[in-house]
Design an enzyme around this catalytic site. Sequence first.
Site, PDB file in Angstrom:
ATOM      1  N   SER A 220       2.463   5.787   6.025  1.00  0.00           N
ATOM      2  CA  SER A 220       3.004   5.414   4.722  1.00  0.00           C
ATOM      3  C   SER A 220       4.034   6.456   4.259  1.00  0.00           C
ATOM      4  CB  SER A 220       1.859   5.241   3.719  1.00  0.00           C
ATOM      5  OG  SER A 220       2.300   4.668   2.511  1.00  0.00           O
ATOM      6  N   ASP A 346       3.236  -6.764   4.647  1.00  0.00           N
ATOM      7  CA  ASP A 346       2.899  -5.581   3.850  1.00  0.00           C
ATOM      8  C   ASP A 346       3.634  -5.619   2.509  1.00  0.00           C
ATOM      9  OD1 ASP A 346       2.423  -3.078   2.792  1.00  0.00           O
ATOM     10  OD2 ASP A 346       3.081  -1.964   4.563  1.00  0.00           O
ATOM     11  N   HIS A 375      -1.034  -3.156   4.462  1.00  0.00           N
ATOM     12  CA  HIS A 375      -0.569  -1.771   4.373  1.00  0.00           C
ATOM     13  C   HIS A 375      -1.673  -0.836   4.845  1.00  0.00           C
ATOM     14  CE1 HIS A 375       2.075   1.415   2.987  1.00  0.00           C
ATOM     15  NE2 HIS A 375       1.042   1.988   2.379  1.00  0.00           N
TER      16      HIS A 375
END
Length: 411
Positions: A220, A346, A375
């Site tokens: 991320s 996502d 995600h």
Amino acid sequence: MQRLAMDLRMLSRELSHYLEHQVRVGFFGSGVGFSLILGFSVAYACYYLSSIAKKPQLVTGGESFSRFLQDHCPVVTETYYPTVWCWESRGQTLLRPFITSKPLVQYRNELIKTADGGQISLDWFDNDNSKHYMDASTRPTVLLLPGLTGTSKESYILHMIHLSEELGYRYVVFNNRGVAGENLLTPRTYCCSNTEDLETVIHHVHSLYPSAPFLAAGVSMGGMLLLNYLGKIGPKTPLKAAATFSVGWNTFACSESLEKPLNWLLFNYYLTTCLQSSVNKHRHMFVKQIDVDHVMKAKSIREFDKRFTSVMFGYRTIDDYYTDASPNRRLKSVGIPVLCLNSVDDVFSPSHAIPIETAKQNPNVALVLTSYGGHIGFLEGIWPRQSTYMDRVFKQFVQAMIEHGHELSSM
């Protein structure tokens, strides 16, 4: 493919006739409940296998990298089977932190100093019992970068280490300033555009083990930071290769998606409160340069970044910060092999913002795009307590680069 479609249509027609017959029988006989359950189960299985379980899209900037991955990281070409009862993006994203286990990993903590007088917390898994690399000086080292508010204790970090422990590698987790329990010594935290702390960590780790193969993986925001670093420095890095997972490619698109009502309710507001909590914990360090009370009233990540992050790192506007933070604009300059795993569903990283065309122009880049996974989700199996598809991609890629990376230069 046409034959499969015809078979599925025929199966659907036969299933429809079967269900109609069973309902009629059920009304005048018995067993309708079991028949309906069986019928719907078959229908769902057909839908899942035809529409949900798919091979990822592999996008590379060169045939050599593509062949290398097919030979040594085959998981990126295999069908990904999301958890059959939880394949939707938000479900995968929300469920993973609660359902996946947290393997026991014994860390050794190290605090290192920065040029501005601050400190960074590193958590080491030395793997001194490694049977493959008994010499610590040449033991492969993998640097891990967690997400926005993450630390070395995140389940995805623990699983990446646990699943790959048998390979004998050493791992070090880069905890961003002020998030892992250490004191904040200067009025500065972190953001995904400023790579100074990451450069400090990479230099430190490499200086300790200059003869060891050195790789990095970011999740991320950690992946965004890693890509921004690689885009700035090009091939002049001690890293041999890198991997990123669930990266937000365009910060504007990410923010817009997360501000949609449902996404704001499920994700945005919660993450904003996590960021505010970290600021409030070190409030005394920021009072001279930041209106902390104003920051604490932010209702979204964008508002937080406008009131805190962009101000702290000297950006004139939030737009200036978001432009600089977006790794898509630096992807063309990445100078080492990088694998980037994203799910096109996502909500943190909208599919339209994934830089497919840019990736095709850089022979060092490979995008692996799954249809589902959310995600940092990528759950698989009936009861996804253990490793995920993401963990398997990480393990195979790291092993491929350490054991066979020399083949890339000769292709």
